[in-house]
Design a protein around this motif. Sequence first.
Motif, PDB file in Angstrom:
ATOM      1  N   VAL A 228       1.024 -15.644   3.384  1.00  0.00           N
ATOM      2  CA  VAL A 228       1.035 -14.227   3.042  1.00  0.00           C
ATOM      3  C   VAL A 228       1.204 -13.479   4.361  1.00  0.00           C
ATOM      4  O   VAL A 228       0.662 -13.901   5.389  1.00  0.00           O
ATOM      5  N   ILE A 229       1.951 -12.380   4.353  1.00  0.00           N
ATOM      6  CA  ILE A 229       2.128 -11.598   5.572  1.00  0.00           C
ATOM      7  C   ILE A 229       1.466 -10.227   5.432  1.00  0.00           C
ATOM      8  O   ILE A 229       1.279  -9.721   4.323  1.00  0.00           O
ATOM      9  N   ASP A 230       1.114  -9.635   6.572  1.00  0.00           N
ATOM     10  CA  ASP A 230       0.404  -8.356   6.607  1.00  0.00           C
ATOM     11  C   ASP A 230       0.924  -7.585   7.820  1.00  0.00           C
ATOM     12  O   ASP A 230       0.886  -8.110   8.947  1.00  0.00           O
TER      13      ASP A 230
ATOM     14  N   GLU B 262      10.231  -3.077   2.705  1.00  0.00           N
ATOM     15  CA  GLU B 262      11.059  -3.925   3.562  1.00  0.00           C
ATOM     16  C   GLU B 262      10.335  -5.223   3.924  1.00  0.00           C
ATOM     17  O   GLU B 262      10.971  -6.263   4.131  1.00  0.00           O
ATOM     18  N   PHE B 263       9.015  -5.173   3.996  1.00  0.00           N
ATOM     19  CA  PHE B 263       8.242  -6.391   4.247  1.00  0.00           C
ATOM     20  C   PHE B 263       8.200  -7.257   2.995  1.00  0.00           C
ATOM     21  O   PHE B 263       8.314  -8.476   3.075  1.00  0.00           O
ATOM     22  N   VAL B 264       8.070  -6.627   1.847  1.00  0.00           N
ATOM     23  CA  VAL B 264       8.110  -7.364   0.585  1.00  0.00           C
ATOM     24  C   VAL B 264       9.451  -8.087   0.438  1.00  0.00           C
ATOM     25  O   VAL B 264       9.520  -9.227  -0.033  1.00  0.00           O
TER      26      VAL B 264
ATOM     27  N   VAL C 180       2.783  -9.884   0.338  1.00  0.00           N
ATOM     28  CA  VAL C 180       2.373  -8.945   1.386  1.00  0.00           C
ATOM     29  C   VAL C 180       0.984  -8.394   1.071  1.00  0.00           C
ATOM     30  O   VAL C 180       0.739  -7.894  -0.036  1.00  0.00           O
ATOM     31  N   LEU C 181       0.094  -8.491   2.053  1.00  0.00           N
ATOM     32  CA  LEU C 181      -1.219  -7.853   1.981  1.00  0.00           C
ATOM     33  C   LEU C 181      -1.164  -6.560   2.778  1.00  0.00           C
ATOM     34  O   LEU C 181      -0.630  -6.534   3.883  1.00  0.00           O
ATOM     35  N   PHE C 182      -1.748  -5.509   2.215  1.00  0.00           N
ATOM     36  CA  PHE C 182      -1.768  -4.208   2.892  1.00  0.00           C
ATOM     37  C   PHE C 182      -3.213  -3.785   3.082  1.00  0.00           C
ATOM     38  O   PHE C 182      -3.997  -3.770   2.117  1.00  0.00           O
ATOM     39  N   GLY C 183      -3.588  -3.440   4.311  1.00  0.00           N
ATOM     40  CA  GLY C 183      -4.964  -3.078   4.606  1.00  0.00           C
ATOM     41  C   GLY C 183      -5.082  -1.765   5.354  1.00  0.00           C
ATOM     42  O   GLY C 183      -4.959  -1.737   6.587  1.00  0.00           O
ATOM     43  N   SER C 184      -5.319  -0.689   4.621  1.00  0.00           N
ATOM     44  CA  SER C 184      -5.463   0.628   5.255  1.00  0.00           C
ATOM     45  C   SER C 184      -6.876   1.169   5.130  1.00  0.00           C
ATOM     46  O   SER C 184      -7.164   2.260   5.619  1.00  0.00           O
TER      47      SER C 184
END
Length: 268
Positions: free
Chosen positions: A166-168, A189-191, A197-201
């Motif tokens: 998985v990428i982040d 674009e990452f997807v 894709v993991l997103f951490g905000s």
Amino acid sequence: MGILNVTPDSFSDGGRYLGYDDAISHALKMTADGADIIDVGGESTRPGAQRVDAATEIDRVVPVVEALSSRGVTVSVDTMRAAVARAAIDAGARIVNDVSGGLADPDMASVLASSSATWILMHWRGHSADMQKLAHYDDVVADVKAELEDRVEAATEAGVDADRLVIDPGIGFAKTAEHNWTLQAHLAEFVALGYPVLFGSSRKSYLGRLLAESDEKARPPAGRDVATAATSLLAFEAGAWGVRVHDIQSTFDVRAVWNRTRAESADD
């Protein structure tokens, strides 16, 4: 993915869940609120944080990982150390959330290659103590994508199956607020790279600055959950595999609304 910091110094909730009973209780509440994964971390990676030793990190995370796994909770361990990852996997962790993308510990790839665990590779340029000095990009989207692709290539060459990666994009890690907003706007674009894709905000400072109470005073972390839920919705729309958050209920609610709306659209 629910955040469980068993640390004394994390930026949002440092110290609240350092005790074993408090950690287990909070993790089970997050699961009840709708978390699919509990991400257990024993070392703060906030900007400016100093590192702890591996033994301390293991002492903090392994009992919690073991207890949650025994209750049927899907557990991720948030670590950049191979020794901690191995101990957590042995205790039942099914995911290693490595904020360094394998760069901090050269032995991490072999630990993952010899296991069946999923490996989350985050974009990273250096340790928290001085990472913000490294926030220089020609094109932040292109540069972060290229550096993540390098980490994926290194992982697969080390023997880790590509379908366990998985990428982040690493929101807040060696990134300015403007970098974070640009990455958020281009998450699709990452997807498109073909990996989950993991997103951490969650509760991060760029949200606090957007919601500033004055020119000098950003909104405190505890007041950023609605903004976090909004970023989660945008991440879902962009095709993200998951979002990593402190407050589960708000994110669960926006996902429920999003899923129900999509289902209605599909029926038309």
